[in-house]
Design a protein around this motif. Structure first.
Motif, short mmCIF file in Angstrom:
data_model
loop_
_atom_site.label_atom_id
_atom_site.label_comp_id
_atom_site.label_asym_id
_atom_site.label_seq_id
_atom_site.Cartn_x
_atom_site.Cartn_y
_atom_site.Cartn_z
N SER A 119 0.83 -1.21 0.00
CA SER A 119 0.00 0.00 0.00
C SER A 119 0.86 1.26 0.00
CB SER A 119 -0.95 0.02 1.20
OG SER A 119 -1.85 -1.06 1.13
N VAL A 120 1.94 1.24 -0.76
CA VAL A 120 2.84 2.37 -0.88
C VAL A 120 3.54 2.30 -2.24
CG1 VAL A 120 4.87 1.21 0.07
CG2 VAL A 120 4.60 3.68 0.38
N PHE A 121 4.01 3.46 -2.71
CA PHE A 121 4.72 3.51 -4.00
C PHE A 121 6.23 3.49 -3.74
CE2 PHE A 121 0.71 5.76 -4.77
CZ PHE A 121 0.22 5.04 -5.84
N ALA A 122 6.90 2.57 -4.39
CA ALA A 122 8.36 2.50 -4.25
C ALA A 122 9.07 3.43 -5.22
CB ALA A 122 8.84 1.07 -4.47
N THR A 123 8.39 3.84 -6.29
CA THR A 123 9.05 4.56 -7.36
C THR A 123 8.93 6.07 -7.28
OG1 THR A 123 7.06 4.37 -8.72
CG2 THR A 123 8.71 2.63 -8.93
N MET A 124 8.06 6.60 -6.46
CA MET A 124 7.83 8.05 -6.42
C MET A 124 7.39 8.48 -5.03
SD MET A 124 4.28 8.12 -8.56
CE MET A 124 4.88 6.88 -9.72
N GLY A 152 3.97 6.57 10.14
CA GLY A 152 5.41 6.37 10.21
C GLY A 152 5.93 5.47 9.10
N PHE A 153 5.11 4.57 8.63
CA PHE A 153 5.52 3.68 7.54
C PHE A 153 5.75 4.48 6.26
CE2 PHE A 153 4.10 1.15 3.85
CZ PHE A 153 5.08 0.17 3.86
N TYR A 154 4.84 5.38 5.92
CA TYR A 154 4.99 6.19 4.71
C TYR A 154 6.19 7.13 4.84
CZ TYR A 154 0.37 4.49 3.52
OH TYR A 154 -0.70 3.68 3.23
N ALA A 155 6.39 7.69 6.04
CA ALA A 155 7.54 8.57 6.26
C ALA A 155 8.85 7.79 6.09
CB ALA A 155 7.47 9.17 7.66
N MET A 156 8.87 6.54 6.52
CA MET A 156 10.07 5.71 6.39
C MET A 156 10.39 5.43 4.93
SD MET A 156 10.65 1.87 7.89
CE MET A 156 9.28 1.28 6.89
N VAL A 157 9.38 5.16 4.13
CA VAL A 157 9.60 4.89 2.70
C VAL A 157 10.09 6.15 1.99
CG1 VAL A 157 8.50 4.17 0.55
CG2 VAL A 157 7.90 3.03 2.68
N ILE A 158 9.51 7.29 2.32
CA ILE A 158 9.95 8.55 1.72
C ILE A 158 11.41 8.82 2.09
CG2 ILE A 158 9.63 11.06 1.78
CD1 ILE A 158 6.61 10.50 2.17
N LEU A 168 20.80 -6.00 -3.45
CA LEU A 168 19.91 -5.99 -2.29
C LEU A 168 18.47 -6.28 -2.69
CD1 LEU A 168 19.43 -5.43 0.73
CD2 LEU A 168 19.20 -3.00 0.15
N MET A 169 18.01 -5.68 -3.78
CA MET A 169 16.66 -5.94 -4.25
C MET A 169 16.48 -7.41 -4.64
SD MET A 169 16.09 -2.54 -6.60
CE MET A 169 14.44 -3.01 -7.14
N LEU A 170 17.48 -7.95 -5.32
CA LEU A 170 17.41 -9.35 -5.73
C LEU A 170 17.39 -10.27 -4.52
CD1 LEU A 170 17.49 -11.45 -8.01
CD2 LEU A 170 19.99 -11.31 -7.94
N LEU A 171 18.21 -9.97 -3.52
CA LEU A 171 18.26 -10.79 -2.30
C LEU A 171 16.93 -10.78 -1.56
CD1 LEU A 171 19.81 -12.47 -0.20
CD2 LEU A 171 20.57 -10.29 0.82
N ILE A 172 16.33 -9.60 -1.40
CA ILE A 172 15.05 -9.51 -0.70
C ILE A 172 13.96 -10.28 -1.43
CG2 ILE A 172 13.23 -7.92 0.01
CD1 ILE A 172 15.65 -7.89 1.82
N GLU A 173 13.96 -10.18 -2.74
CA GLU A 173 12.92 -10.89 -3.51
C GLU A 173 13.11 -12.40 -3.40
OE1 GLU A 173 9.40 -10.47 -5.80
OE2 GLU A 173 10.61 -9.05 -4.65
N THR A 204 10.49 -4.70 4.09
CA THR A 204 11.17 -5.11 2.85
C THR A 204 11.09 -4.03 1.78
OG1 THR A 204 9.16 -6.26 2.15
CG2 THR A 204 10.86 -7.56 3.28
N ILE A 205 10.08 -3.15 1.84
CA ILE A 205 9.97 -2.08 0.85
C ILE A 205 11.15 -1.13 0.93
CG2 ILE A 205 8.59 -0.68 2.41
CD1 ILE A 205 8.37 -0.78 -1.43
N VAL A 206 11.78 -1.05 2.11
CA VAL A 206 12.92 -0.15 2.27
C VAL A 206 14.09 -0.59 1.39
CG1 VAL A 206 14.55 0.80 3.96
CG2 VAL A 206 12.18 0.40 4.60
N ALA A 207 14.14 -1.85 1.03
CA ALA A 207 15.21 -2.35 0.16
C ALA A 207 14.99 -1.94 -1.30
CB ALA A 207 15.31 -3.87 0.27
N TYR A 208 13.77 -1.56 -1.65
CA TYR A 208 13.46 -1.23 -3.04
C TYR A 208 13.49 0.28 -3.30
CZ TYR A 208 11.76 -6.05 -3.36
OH TYR A 208 11.66 -7.41 -3.33
#
Length: 278
Positions: free
Chosen positions: A8-13, A47-53, A85-90, A116-120
């Motif tokens: 429920s978050v965007f990794a790309t923007m 806090g989850f959205y703030a962490m991803v940003i 890192l992305m490959l390892l998490i997946e 795990t989203i933090v790795a992407y």
């Protein structure tokens, strides 16, 4: 699409994440607020959205630091560790087949899965920074700016005409919009066809981005051996007429040099004759 369906978050923007952050803050203030969630799934904690940003921002900052240390190679230097890192998490997600457990209040219980989203996110921060600062001078994961450019330049084309650079800008914008739309459709299709979470669908993402970052840097600023290959290729593509012209030019230069030498010899002989007469 897959990142939003998973977490429920965007990794790309960051634009969408800021909107979700504000929504989550209001939801935290008033748990009974009905904000009309258009998405299937629960709203995450603010806090989850703030962490991803923050993770995305760290990727952009890391690119700037890497570019200052390795000019012209900032993205490709970071591509190997972040792509790995992305490959390892997946791979770990595929092995564990984890999935978020959401309770009635809408908060995710499996905190490790959410992290795990933090790795992407950092990889896409690097992508945005590299594309904006590099020769592309644009973003490749957002639509608003390209729609604005296409709209305004389309009007200018009808009134004043466009320069070559502006025509390329329209073409680039159309290509990026089409790529984003097709990517979203493909991501939704993959998520629907694969088991819950679509774990494994992003396995190629890290290596592919790493390759693209390498190409971004080395096509903009080729290595010496690449330049040598390019020169050889350009030389081989010269037409016979150009070779003949170059040869004739070389012969003309040689004749001019010989003529100058003959004139110098004649001047020397005349000087010798005058001295003998004296």
């Amino acid at each position: 699409v897959i990142s939003f369906a998973r977490w429920s978050v965007f990794a790309t923007m960051c634009t969408g994440n800021f909107i979700l952050l504000g929504r989550a803050i209001m939801q935290h203030v008033n748990n009974y607020a009905k904000l009309g969630d258009p998405f299937k799934g629960a709203t995450m904690h603010a806090g989850f959205y703030a962490m991803v940003i923050m993770a995305w921002s760290l990727g952009a900052a890391a690119y700037q630091w890497s570019e200052s240390k390795f000019p012209g190679r900032g993205a490709s230097v970071l591509s190997i560790p972040l792509g790995s890192l992305m490959l390892l998490i997946e791979i770990l997600l595929v092995a564990s087949e984890s999935s978020p457990n959401v309770d009635e209040s809408g908060f995710v219980q499996d905190n490790l899965y959410c992290l795990t989203i933090v790795a992407y996110a950092p990889m896409f921060g690097v992508e945005w920074a590299a594309c904006a600062a590099g020769r592309l001078a644009t973003n490749t994961a957002a639509a608003s700016g390209h729609i604005l450019a296409i709209s305004t330049l389309s009007v200018k084309r009808c009134t004043k005409g466009l320069t070559a650079a502006e025509t390329v800008k329209i073409q680039m914008g159309l290509g990026i919009l089409a790529g984003n739309l097709l990517g979203a459709i493909l991501g939704a299709l993959v998520f629907l066809l694969m088991p819950t979470g679509a774990h494994g669908a992003l396995l190629p993402l890290g290596p592919v981005l790493a390759i693209l970052f390498w190409l971004h840097d080395h096509l903009a600023k080729p290595l010496s051996w690449v330049k040598a290959v390019q020169r050889r290729h350009r030389t081989s593509k010269k037409s016979p007429r150009e070779d003949l012209e170059n040869t004739n030019a070389g012969v003309s230069d040689a004749n001019a040099i010989d003529s100058d030498e003959d004139d110098d010899d004649a001047d020397d002989d005349s000087d010798d004759d005058e001295e003998m007469c004296k």
